[in-house]
Scaffold this active site. Structure first.
Site, PDB file in Angstrom:
ATOM      1  N   CYS A 161      25.927   2.891  -7.915  1.00  0.00           N
ATOM      2  CA  CYS A 161      25.225   4.045  -7.357  1.00  0.00           C
ATOM      3  C   CYS A 161      24.136   4.539  -8.310  1.00  0.00           C
ATOM      4  O   CYS A 161      24.246   4.397  -9.531  1.00  0.00           O
ATOM      5  CB  CYS A 161      26.222   5.170  -7.082  1.00  0.00           C
ATOM      6  SG  CYS A 161      27.310   4.852  -5.676  1.00  0.00           S
ATOM      7  N   CYS A 217      23.636   3.493  -2.860  1.00  0.00           N
ATOM      8  CA  CYS A 217      24.394   4.739  -2.776  1.00  0.00           C
ATOM      9  C   CYS A 217      23.880   5.716  -3.828  1.00  0.00           C
ATOM     10  O   CYS A 217      23.215   5.330  -4.787  1.00  0.00           O
ATOM     11  CB  CYS A 217      25.895   4.486  -2.957  1.00  0.00           C
ATOM     12  SG  CYS A 217      26.342   3.619  -4.474  1.00  0.00           S
TER      13      CYS A 217
END
Length: 305
Positions: A120, A201
């Site tokens: 992420c 993400c």
């Protein structure tokens, strides 16, 4: 005169003549068959002609070498990936196939083998900033482009396509993206881009070129047609746009420009938060390496006395 009334000598001559004629006809038939077979073989060996560069020489060695390097030095967490199987699966996707008839189904087994998670807050997308964005990721390992994934790393700068006839691979020419949409490279990169976007993400970045007169955001680019529509709003919190302009060049578009406004609208309609920054300073400093004395590259400005 009936055959039985002919002399033995005449009958022998007649039989010999018939045998010779049969032999001649047989030889002619064999030669015709050979010539036809050779002609068919030559026709089948002809390669389809395209406008793009052909398959990269020693493609197998290139793909395998990059794959092994990636899983051993670039990302050792992927050491369990089977590079030999990855290559064999990639080859099956295009070999002996018309290069304008490649499908997503051809490449799906490859993606199943080579896809891996993206951490992420590290995904960096780009459009028309190829050189700059990869110079940046080489100096700042906090971000990853598609070309920094296994699928992108193996295929970056490589060309490949098949041919329906032997040897099954065309080393002379391959279709350009403009010649047919379903060519091996186009389908591959679109699927890899879709995967890259789906894995994103947290906060994601996109580096665009603000010095293009036609506009920094293009809806027909891979970013504009594939990647932004595969970002998951449940996983991605914010899309940060870095709009980079050439040092010393006239800015064609800023964060308030028409194409950037359109991009923001598309992302917001997909429930994604958006921010934009003109000439993101860490990247601009990298640009300044080639022109450090330019006014845009000054770290400080003289205050008015």
């Amino acid at each position: 005169m009936p055959l039985q009334n002919r002399s033995p000598r005449t009958r022998q001559c007649t039989v010999l003549l018939v045998v010779i004629m049969v032999l001649i006809l047989t030889i002619v038939a064999v030669l015709a068959a050979v010539l036809l077979a050779n002609g068919t073989k030559e026709t089948s060996m002809q390669l389809l002609q395209w406008k793009g560069r052909g398959t990269t020489k020693n493609l197998q060695e290139v793909i395998l070498g990059r794959c092994y390097n990636y899983i051993t030095t670039v990302n050792p967490e992927l050491r369990d990936k089977d590079c030999q199987k990855i290559w064999e699966t990639m080859q099956k996707a295009f070999i002996y196939k018309n290069p304008c008839n490649i499908t997503t189904e051809d490449y799906q087994p490859l993606l199943d083998l080579a896809t891996h998670p993206i951490p992420c807050n590290k995904s960096l997308f780009w459009s028309k900033t190829n050189d700059l964005v990869h110079r940046y990721t080489k100096t700042n390992h906090n971000f990853l482009t598609l070309e920094d994934t296994l699928l992108g790393y193996m295929a970056d700068g490589v060309s490949w396509c098949g041919n329906p006839s032997s040897p099954g691979i065309n080393y002379e020419s391959c279709p350009k993206w403009s010649e047919c949409e379903s060519n091996p490279s186009s389908v591959y990169w679109k699927m890899a881009s879709k995967m890259f976007a789906e894995e994103a993400c947290g906060v994601v970045q996109v580096m665009l070129n603000g010095s293009i007169e036609a506009g920094a955001f293009r809806s027909n680019s891979i970013f504009g047609s594939v990647e932004i529509f595969n970002l998951d709003p449940d996983k991605v919190s914010t899309v940060q746009i870095w709009l980079m302009q050439n040092i010393g060049g006239p800015p064609s578009e800023s964060c308030t420009g028409r194409s950037i406004t359109r991009l923001k609208s598309i992302l917001e309609e997909r429930n994604l938060r958006v921010s934009c920054e003109d000439n993101y300073r860490p990247v601009q400093l990298l640009q300044c390496a080639s022109d450090p004395d330019h006014a845009d590259c000054r770290l400080c400005t003289n205050s008015v006395q």
